[in-house]
Design an enzyme around this catalytic site. Structure first.
Site, PDB file in Angstrom:
ATOM      1  N   ASN A   8      21.401 -30.551  40.284  1.00 26.13           N
ATOM      2  CA  ASN A   8      22.069 -29.356  40.796  1.00 26.13           C
ATOM      3  C   ASN A   8      22.560 -28.534  39.613  1.00 26.13           C
ATOM      4  OD1 ASN A   8      23.539 -27.439  42.112  1.00 26.13           O
ATOM      5  ND2 ASN A   8      25.226 -28.797  42.685  1.00 26.13           N
ATOM      6  N   TRP A   9      21.799 -27.492  39.291  1.00 29.58           N
ATOM      7  CA  TRP A   9      22.147 -26.693  38.104  1.00 29.58           C
ATOM      8  C   TRP A   9      23.294 -25.721  38.366  1.00 29.58           C
ATOM      9  CZ3 TRP A   9      16.594 -25.097  36.080  1.00 29.58           C
ATOM     10  CH2 TRP A   9      15.979 -26.235  35.543  1.00 29.58           C
ATOM     11  N   LYS A  10      23.665 -25.533  39.616  1.00 33.88           N
ATOM     12  CA  LYS A  10      24.722 -24.564  39.949  1.00 33.88           C
ATOM     13  C   LYS A  10      24.360 -23.202  39.340  1.00 33.88           C
ATOM     14  CE  LYS A  10      27.734 -28.526  40.184  1.00 33.88           C
ATOM     15  NZ  LYS A  10      29.072 -29.077  40.151  1.00 33.88           N
ATOM     16  N   HIS A  47      27.525 -27.895  49.770  1.00 33.39           N
ATOM     17  CA  HIS A  47      28.143 -28.361  48.530  1.00 33.39           C
ATOM     18  C   HIS A  47      29.631 -27.991  48.542  1.00 33.39           C
ATOM     19  CE1 HIS A  47      29.210 -28.794  44.343  1.00 33.39           C
ATOM     20  NE2 HIS A  47      28.187 -29.605  44.245  1.00 33.39           N
ATOM     21  N   GLU A  70      31.544 -26.866  46.388  1.00 32.81           N
ATOM     22  CA  GLU A  70      31.886 -25.584  45.756  1.00 32.81           C
ATOM     23  C   GLU A  70      31.639 -24.434  46.726  1.00 32.81           C
ATOM     24  OE1 GLU A  70      29.567 -26.103  42.230  1.00 32.81           O
ATOM     25  OE2 GLU A  70      30.923 -27.683  41.580  1.00 32.81           O
ATOM     26  N   GLU A  95      29.640 -36.755  47.819  1.00 32.51           N
ATOM     27  CA  GLU A  95      30.218 -36.193  46.604  1.00 32.51           C
ATOM     28  C   GLU A  95      31.731 -36.066  46.753  1.00 32.51           C
ATOM     29  OE1 GLU A  95      26.980 -34.082  44.143  1.00 32.51           O
ATOM     30  OE2 GLU A  95      28.093 -32.600  45.292  1.00 32.51           O
ATOM     31  N   GLY A 146      32.481 -32.792  38.330  1.00 27.89           N
ATOM     32  CA  GLY A 146      32.779 -32.029  37.118  1.00 27.89           C
ATOM     33  C   GLY A 146      34.039 -32.468  36.405  1.00 27.89           C
ATOM     34  N   SER A 159      30.032 -36.571  38.515  1.00 28.98           N
ATOM     35  CA  SER A 159      30.091 -37.092  37.141  1.00 28.98           C
ATOM     36  C   SER A 159      29.108 -38.236  36.888  1.00 28.98           C
ATOM     37  CB  SER A 159      31.527 -37.500  36.782  1.00 28.98           C
ATOM     38  OG  SER A 159      32.397 -36.373  36.853  1.00 28.98           O
ATOM     39  N   GLY A 212      25.133 -32.904  38.487  1.00 28.34           N
ATOM     40  CA  GLY A 212      25.478 -31.555  38.056  1.00 28.34           C
ATOM     41  C   GLY A 212      25.356 -31.432  36.541  1.00 28.34           C
ATOM     42  N   GLY A 213      26.476 -31.547  35.861  1.00 30.77           N
ATOM     43  CA  GLY A 213      26.545 -31.309  34.410  1.00 30.77           C
ATOM     44  C   GLY A 213      25.454 -32.001  33.608  1.00 30.77           C
TER      45      GLY A 213
HETATM   46  P1  PGA Z   1      28.786 -33.149  38.278  1.00 34.60           P
HETATM   47  O1  PGA Z   1      28.421 -32.302  39.589  1.00 34.60           O
HETATM   48  O2  PGA Z   1      27.661 -34.136  38.071  1.00 34.60           O
HETATM   49  O3  PGA Z   1      28.881 -32.136  37.182  1.00 34.60           O
HETATM   50  O4  PGA Z   1      30.079 -33.852  38.567  1.00 34.60           O
HETATM   51  C1  PGA Z   1      27.839 -32.913  40.713  1.00 34.60           C
HETATM   52  C2  PGA Z   1      27.627 -31.896  41.807  1.00 34.60           C
HETATM   53  O5  PGA Z   1      28.488 -31.011  41.986  1.00 34.60           O
HETATM   54  O6  PGA Z   1      26.610 -31.940  42.513  1.00 34.60           O
END
Ligand code: PGA
Length: 249
Positions: A11-13, A96, A98, A168, A174, A212, A233-234
């Site tokens: 997930n590159w956001k 998601h 976010e 999640e 994050g 994470s 994500g990250g």
């Molecule tokens: P993260 O994000 O790996 O940076 O914690 C995961 C996500 O939001 O899908």
């Protein structure tokens, strides 16, 4: 019990331009050439077509990070399933945290988006997860159950196995505070029970952990019996790190 193919999604956001996405795909493909796992990249809308084209013939499939449930209409700024399908997108992240937190995504909208995605032929990756306050108050299972029941309300039991679910926990996204493998396993086993309770073939559903995930913790998370993969994500922004996570599954 059906064999569940491991599923690793990036997930590159709101990261990577088209040029950066192209560079990533070129760096990733040789690193995962031998994988038998499902590998899914979720770039921003503008990079979707480039990632589809560049990853043709590889294990990589491409997902959008959101979609509107209508096929077309007066919905400024939105993108529909037929538009995604036309360029070769095969899946879509829905719900998601976010989007729930910053963009007003509601369970009611998700209850329309999930069946719309399935009907169009897109694989929904439905995200659920509790806040830190909810976990501290012992409400993790209540939150997960409420989200799943609401978001999947319009999905027939026979269709449930076509959905991918990502657990999640919001406090782990994050933050560098990964859930322990035991916490993730417990929540994901509970999610599987809820799907079973809805009459679905719950043992066939891929349920991912997200929050994470890094090369250093991916293997122990995905070794748990109910954790079928990761939504990253990250650490998915770096081809080497993401390839290491694919390998760890
Ligand atoms: P993260 O994000 O790996 O940076 O914690 C995961 C996500 O939001 O899908």
């Amino acid at each position: 019990m059906p064999e569940r193919t491991p599923y690793i999604a990036a997930n590159w956001k709101m990261h990577k331009t088209v040029a950066e996405a192209a560079e990533f795909v070129d760096a990733l493909l040789p690193r995962i050439a031998a994988t038998q796992h499902d590998v899914v990249l979720c770039p921003p809308y503008l990079a979707l077509a480039e990632v589809v084209e560049r990853s043709r013939g590889s294990a990589v499939r491409v997902a959008a990070q959101n979609m509107h449930e209508a096929e077309s209409g007066a919905f400024t700024g939105e993108v529909s399933a037929p538009m995604l399908l036309e360029i070769g997108v095969e899946a879509v992240v829905l719900g998601h945290s976010e989007r729930r937190q910053y963009f007003g995504e509601t369970d009611e909208a998700l209850a329309r988006k999930a069946p719309a995605a399935l009907a169009a032929g897109l694989e929904p990756i439905l995200c659920v997860g509790e806040s830190e306050e909810a976990r501290d108050a012992g409400q993790t299972e209540g939150v997960l159950e409420r989200q799943l029941q609401a978001d999947l309300a319009a999905i027939e039991p026979a269709e449930l196995a076509r959905i991918v679910v990502a657990y999640e926990p919001i406090w782990a996204i994050g933050t560098g505070r990964t859930a322990t493998p035991e916490q993730a396993q417990e929540a994901i086993a509970f999610i599987r029970d809820v799907l079973r309770g809805r009459g679905g073939e719950a043992d066939a559903v891929r349920i991912l952990y997200g929050g994470s995930v890094k090369p250093a913790n991916a293997a122990e998370l995905m070794a748990k019996p109910d954790i079928d993969g990761a939504l990253v994500g990250g650490a998915s922004l770096d081809p080497e790190d993401f390839a290491a996570i694919v390998e760890a599954a």
